[in-house]
Structure formats: C-alpha cells, structure tokens
Design a protein around this motif. Sequence first.
Motif, PDB file in Angstrom:
ATOM      1  N   ARG A  46       0.813  -1.194   0.071  1.00 50.27           N
ATOM      2  CA  ARG A  46       0.009   0.034   0.082  1.00 50.27           C
ATOM      3  C   ARG A  46       0.941   1.354   0.058  1.00 50.27           C
ATOM      4  O   ARG A  46       0.589   2.352  -0.581  1.00 50.27           O
ATOM      5  CB  ARG A  46      -1.125  -0.038   1.299  1.00 50.27           C
ATOM      6  CG  ARG A  46      -0.372  -0.054   2.640  1.00 50.27           C
ATOM      7  CD  ARG A  46      -1.543  -0.273   3.522  1.00 50.27           C
ATOM      8  NE  ARG A  46      -1.025  -0.599   4.924  1.00 50.27           N
ATOM      9  CZ  ARG A  46      -0.073  -1.536   5.287  1.00 50.27           C
ATOM     10  NH1 ARG A  46      -0.078  -2.647   4.866  1.00 50.27           N
ATOM     11  NH2 ARG A  46       0.194  -1.552   6.696  1.00 50.27           N
ATOM     12  N   GLU A  47       1.867   1.182   0.739  1.00 49.67           N
ATOM     13  CA  GLU A  47       2.544   2.510   0.744  1.00 49.67           C
ATOM     14  C   GLU A  47       3.598   2.894  -0.570  1.00 49.67           C
ATOM     15  O   GLU A  47       3.332   3.803  -1.071  1.00 49.67           O
ATOM     16  CB  GLU A  47       3.825   2.694   2.048  1.00 49.67           C
ATOM     17  CG  GLU A  47       3.240   3.181   3.257  1.00 49.67           C
ATOM     18  CD  GLU A  47       4.044   2.582   4.376  1.00 49.67           C
ATOM     19  OE1 GLU A  47       5.360   2.620   4.157  1.00 49.67           O
ATOM     20  OE2 GLU A  47       3.417   2.178   5.521  1.00 49.67           O
ATOM     21  N   LEU A  48       3.835   1.877  -1.246  1.00 50.42           N
ATOM     22  CA  LEU A  48       4.674   1.887  -2.544  1.00 50.42           C
ATOM     23  C   LEU A  48       3.671   2.353  -3.450  1.00 50.42           C
ATOM     24  O   LEU A  48       3.570   3.145  -4.286  1.00 50.42           O
ATOM     25  CB  LEU A  48       5.174   0.678  -2.657  1.00 50.42           C
ATOM     26  CG  LEU A  48       6.692   0.362  -3.501  1.00 50.42           C
ATOM     27  CD1 LEU A  48       7.515   1.509  -2.981  1.00 50.42           C
ATOM     28  CD2 LEU A  48       7.130  -0.933  -3.568  1.00 50.42           C
ATOM     29  N   LEU A  49       2.582   1.537  -3.351  1.00 50.18           N
ATOM     30  CA  LEU A  49       1.256   1.748  -4.303  1.00 50.18           C
ATOM     31  C   LEU A  49       1.000   3.436  -4.197  1.00 50.18           C
ATOM     32  O   LEU A  49       0.709   4.085  -5.486  1.00 50.18           O
ATOM     33  CB  LEU A  49       0.258   1.111  -3.869  1.00 50.18           C
ATOM     34  CG  LEU A  49      -0.904   0.957  -4.789  1.00 50.18           C
ATOM     35  CD1 LEU A  49      -0.415   0.237  -6.187  1.00 50.18           C
ATOM     36  CD2 LEU A  49      -2.127   0.205  -4.218  1.00 50.18           C
ATOM     37  N   ILE A  50       0.843   4.161  -2.902  1.00 50.09           N
ATOM     38  CA  ILE A  50       0.473   5.561  -3.032  1.00 50.09           C
ATOM     39  C   ILE A  50       1.551   6.296  -4.074  1.00 50.09           C
ATOM     40  O   ILE A  50       0.870   7.196  -4.836  1.00 50.09           O
ATOM     41  CB  ILE A  50       0.242   5.897  -1.718  1.00 50.09           C
ATOM     42  CG1 ILE A  50      -0.562   5.234  -0.892  1.00 50.09           C
ATOM     43  CG2 ILE A  50       0.091   7.354  -1.790  1.00 50.09           C
ATOM     44  CD1 ILE A  50      -2.039   5.392  -1.441  1.00 50.09           C
ATOM     45  N   ILE A  51       2.761   6.017  -3.673  1.00 45.83           N
ATOM     46  CA  ILE A  51       3.815   6.821  -4.553  1.00 45.83           C
ATOM     47  C   ILE A  51       3.774   6.310  -6.020  1.00 45.83           C
ATOM     48  O   ILE A  51       3.951   7.321  -6.844  1.00 45.83           O
ATOM     49  CB  ILE A  51       5.181   6.402  -3.864  1.00 45.83           C
ATOM     50  CG1 ILE A  51       5.368   6.877  -2.423  1.00 45.83           C
ATOM     51  CG2 ILE A  51       6.328   7.119  -4.874  1.00 45.83           C
ATOM     52  CD1 ILE A  51       6.587   6.240  -1.713  1.00 45.83           C
ATOM     53  N   ASP A  52       3.528   5.198  -6.151  1.00 39.88           N
ATOM     54  CA  ASP A  52       3.477   5.198  -7.792  1.00 39.88           C
ATOM     55  C   ASP A  52       2.280   5.736  -8.461  1.00 39.88           C
ATOM     56  O   ASP A  52       2.346   5.913  -9.582  1.00 39.88           O
ATOM     57  CB  ASP A  52       3.617   3.517  -7.808  1.00 39.88           C
ATOM     58  CG  ASP A  52       4.916   2.965  -7.681  1.00 39.88           C
ATOM     59  OD1 ASP A  52       6.027   3.591  -7.602  1.00 39.88           O
ATOM     60  OD2 ASP A  52       4.915   1.981  -7.202  1.00 39.88           O
ATOM     61  N   ILE A  53       1.257   5.578  -7.617  1.00 41.16           N
ATOM     62  CA  ILE A  53       0.031   6.187  -8.393  1.00 41.16           C
ATOM     63  C   ILE A  53       0.049   7.665  -8.667  1.00 41.16           C
ATOM     64  O   ILE A  53      -0.075   8.164  -9.587  1.00 41.16           O
ATOM     65  CB  ILE A  53      -1.434   6.053  -7.344  1.00 41.16           C
ATOM     66  CG1 ILE A  53      -1.686   4.429  -7.472  1.00 41.16           C
ATOM     67  CG2 ILE A  53      -2.598   6.759  -7.862  1.00 41.16           C
ATOM     68  CD1 ILE A  53      -2.878   4.233  -6.472  1.00 41.16           C
ATOM     69  N   LEU A  54       0.757   8.338  -7.494  1.00 42.12           N
ATOM     70  CA  LEU A  54       0.877   9.953  -7.626  1.00 42.12           C
ATOM     71  C   LEU A  54       1.845   9.968  -8.828  1.00 42.12           C
ATOM     72  O   LEU A  54       1.492  11.160  -9.775  1.00 42.12           O
ATOM     73  CB  LEU A  54       1.422  10.386  -6.420  1.00 42.12           C
ATOM     74  CG  LEU A  54       0.355  10.406  -5.333  1.00 42.12           C
ATOM     75  CD1 LEU A  54       0.955  10.955  -3.882  1.00 42.12           C
ATOM     76  CD2 LEU A  54      -0.711  10.957  -5.417  1.00 42.12           C
ATOM     77  N   THR A  55       2.933   9.249  -8.886  1.00 42.82           N
ATOM     78  CA  THR A  55       3.906   9.429 -10.064  1.00 42.82           C
ATOM     79  C   THR A  55       2.968   9.217 -11.313  1.00 42.82           C
ATOM     80  O   THR A  55       3.368   9.992 -12.188  1.00 42.82           O
ATOM     81  CB  THR A  55       5.095   8.565 -10.071  1.00 42.82           C
ATOM     82  OG1 THR A  55       5.776   8.690  -8.484  1.00 42.82           O
ATOM     83  CG2 THR A  55       5.916   8.894 -10.784  1.00 42.82           C
ATOM     84  N   SER A  56       2.551   8.123 -11.359  1.00 45.36           N
ATOM     85  CA  SER A  56       1.869   7.882 -12.647  1.00 45.36           C
ATOM     86  C   SER A  56       0.733   9.147 -12.973  1.00 45.36           C
ATOM     87  O   SER A  56       0.674   9.585 -14.403  1.00 45.36           O
ATOM     88  CB  SER A  56       1.168   6.527 -12.516  1.00 45.36           C
ATOM     89  OG  SER A  56       2.103   5.429 -12.678  1.00 45.36           O
TER      90      SER A  56
END
Lengths: 252, 257
Positions: free
Chosen positions: B50-60
């Motif tokens: 989940r934590e990694l996911l948030i960062i990746d979503i924001l970057t995308s």
Amino acid sequence: MNHKLKLHNVTKEFQSEEVEIKALEDINLEVKPNEFLCIIGPSGCGKTTLLRMIAGLDYPSSGEIILDGDRVSGPSPDRGMVFQEFSLFPWRTVLKNIEFGLQIRGMKDKERREIAEKYLEFVGLQGFGNSYPYELSGGMKQRVAIARALATDPAILLMDEPFGSVDAQTRNVLQEELLEIWKRTKKTILFVTHSVDEAVYLADRVVVMSARPGRIIACRDIGIPRPRKRTSMEANEIREQLLMLLGSKHQK
Amino acid sequence: MRLPTKEEGLSLVPLIIVLLLWEIIAGYVIRDPLIVPRFSAVIFSIYTLRELLIIDILTSLLHFGIGMTLAFSAALPLAIAMGWFRNVFRAVDPIIEIIRPIPPLAWIPLAIVWIGLNHYAAGFIIFIGAFFPILIDSYTGFRDVPKVLVETGNVLGCIGNIKLIRYVALPYALPSIATGTRVGMGVGWMCVVAAEMFGVGNSGLGYRLFQKFYFLHQMDYVVAYMLILGLLALCLDRLFRHFVEDKLFRWKKGIVK
Ligand SMILES: Nc1ncnc2c1ncn2[C@@H]1O[C@H](COP(=O)(O)OP(=O)(O)OP(=O)(O)O)[C@@H](O)[C@H]1O
Ligand SMILES: [Mg+2]
C-alpha cells in the motif's frame, strides 16, 4: 421616402458543377414601412434565396437591394430572420436563445433577461424559459425563433415559411399571434409561404412568383379589413385568383 | 453513497463468479503462482504494497497530468483552426495524417534524447498518445457546425470569426471536444505504463510493474498493479463523465438519445 425596402433588377445565378442555375430574374419590388408582405410561389422558385439576399447572407448576381436608402452589403441585426429550418442554438435554453442578439450587443444580464421574458410572453411560452430546444415541439421552436428575431427589435422581419412544419390548428394560433405582434410593434414583415390561405389571411399585399427562374408574375393587394374571416366571400375570391395565377404559370 | 439497486446487484453476480473461478483455477488447477497468482494473493499484495502503491499512483498521475495538459492545450487551438478555416485544414491535415499512425511508443527514443530521463519524457509519450484523438474529434466538431446556426448568428449581429467561434462554434463543438478528450484519456493511460517502463524515473505504476516485480518474478504483485491500473482508468473515466459530460451536456440528450 415612401418605401422601406427596394429591390431593383435583382438577378441571382448559382454556379453549380458546370451548369448555371438561374434562380431569380429581374426582381423589382418596393416594400412600404409597416407593410405585411407575403411571397408565394412554387417550390424552388427562389423565395428563400430572395430573403437570404435581403438579409445579407447572399449577394445578387446583378441589381441592388436598398434598405432605408442604403445598399445592403451584409447581415445586420436590423433585419431579423426566421429560417425555414429549425435554427435554435441547441445548447442554449429558450430564454438564452432569445437573449442571444442582445448578449452579442453587449447588453447587461439583467436587462436582457427582462426583454427576453417579455418576448417569451409575446409568443405565449411563459414557463418554458428554462427548457432546452429538444424539449419543445416544432411549433414551439418556431415561436422561440420568432421571439429571438424580435428581441433585437429589427425594423424588418424576414420569415421563411415559419409555420411550414406545424399542424393546422397551431398554425392558426401562430398566425393570430404574429398579426398581434405586427400590430403592436409596427414592423415591416416579409413572409414567405406555400399556402395561399395563409397569405390571404395575413398579408397587406401578396407577391406571386413563377417557377424557375423566379420572376414576380403578380402583386395583389388584399385590402380586406382586419380582423379577417378565413372563409369570407372576398377571401375566397382572392384565393381563387391567386391559385389560378400559380397554376397557370408554373406548369409548363 | 447510495446502496446499489437490485439490477446493479444482479450485474455483480457474473463478476463474483469470475473471481471465484479465478481463485479456484489458480489454487487447485494450475497451482503455480508464477503463471497465475491466486486472487486472494493479489488482494493481499495490494495490502502489503500500500505505501509503495500510493507513491506509484501519484507519480503515474503526474505523468498522466503532464501529458494530458499538453495534449489538450496543443490540440484545442489547432482543432479550432483546422475545423473553422478550410485552408488551415488543407495545409495541416496531410502532416497530421503522416504523423498520426506512428505508434506513441516509437517516440520513446526521441523523447529520451530530446528531454532526458525525467517526468516530462513520460509526459511526452502520453501527450503523443492523447493528442490525436482530441484533435480529430474536436476539429470534426468545429467543422460540422450547421450553416444555419452560423447564419442565425450573423443575422443576430454575431459577425466575424472570433465572435462566431466563441458564441456558436465552440459551444456546438464542446461535446465533440469532450468525447475526444475521453478517448484521448484512454489512449494516454495506455501510454503511461509503456512510458514508465523505460526508466524515466524510479517510481510509477508502469515502472514498478515492469522494472521491479517482473524481474523479481513476483507475479502476484504484477497482477495487483494491473488491477490498480485498470481501476484507476475506470475511475478517471467515470469522474470525467460525471463532472464534464453529464453536467455540461444536458442539451445533447435530445440529439444523442
Ligand atoms: N447555394 C446554392 N447553390 C446552388 N443552387 C442553389 C443554392 N441555393 C439555392 N439554389 C437553387 O436555387 C433555386 C431556388 O432555391 P430556393 O431555396 O430559394 O427555393 P424556394 O423558393 O425557397 O423553395 P422552397 O419553397 O422549396 O423552400 C433552387 O432551384 C435551388 O436549387
Ligand atoms: Mg425555401
């Protein structure tokens, strides 16, 4: 000057793929201020073309159109036009459609809303101000188009078979309304129609045109005092004469 | 939020069946998480990540935002010019038709050479993907303005290109612009993964999916990210429809349906 609008030797030719179509030939016409003029003639005889040229949307091939002493050289809001086909802006509500010309002119919101509401009432559509055109019937759309054309207060109103797509009852009602408006606002009206009945009921004077190339073959003053009765003897007589003119001249 | 109606509930049934089948086939038939990870494992991965996911979503979303903003602001003026002025169309259309068929991904080398390995390079690929759908639907809208509406404008005093575009052509074309934008968003989103696969940064859904999880053979993570990519696109599309199409185009109802 005792005429509002003068057409002098107006001719119109269309160039379409090699062949030249002569739509109008030698049109001479004078229209008095506050006159209600009806134009009748067979389909394709150039009635729409004539109105479009007076509106400034098209140009004569030769001859000239003079309005209040000036040569017509383009469209202007002092000539209102009601088109044969539906022409409401579909993304605007009824009131916003009526306001259009005033908005373009730069009039303030409140002021133009007041005027629009006045003309909405004029055409008997109170309560439909916030409807979109797709929610209206054909006759209602034409009434809105009329209100919109009136809202900018043009001196001349050009109407191209405005009631062509409505049923007989509605048509009668709209004719009454139009006469009422004309009486109240003292406009000069040029009204194109297919219907001899309609012309005889509405007009001060009827212009009869021949089939292509369109020529004026007769001008007939109606002269029946208003309010008119649709079925009166005089009306019948005039109708018959006009029908004869149309029948004899447009069949080859 | 309201509860789903009975009909909406009914359309959930096939979805649940598919998910159950997935779980059963993956767990009892194939039994190799490298080929098909189980649904439950995927859901668990989403939780773990989940934590990694948030960062990746924001970057995308950043990449997507850059690309869409560029595409929209470049396509719209060009669409107005092409749709409204015949001569501009004649001059520009051949160029457009030559560039348009080039797959957006083929631009990646140039993007890296021109822009470098950064967010803007990813944005550029998304821009290429979204630009043409927006352009083409929009200029069609401007080109197809009915003559009678233009002439109605004319006789009401709306004369000259600027006024006509503003008061007649633009409102008429808005639904086409919106449609083009929606299609462009779809294509742009497909470009997100590809643009990020080439290491324009060190985060982003596509980057993570391809550069990390795939190399580590963590297929449950890969599928988790695939699901997220799909769901995000769905959300973006729904949001767009809700805030743009449904609100702005009530008047279209009579024409479309
Ligand atoms: N833009 C154009 N290009 C070529 N020909 C045209 C054009 N507009 C009209 N015409 C031709 O001019 C003639 C007159 O057309 P117009 O539309 O004025 O007829 P009308 O009297 O209004 O007919 P209706 O009663 O059916 O509306 C027709 O023969 C038509 O084909
Ligand atoms: Mg006509």
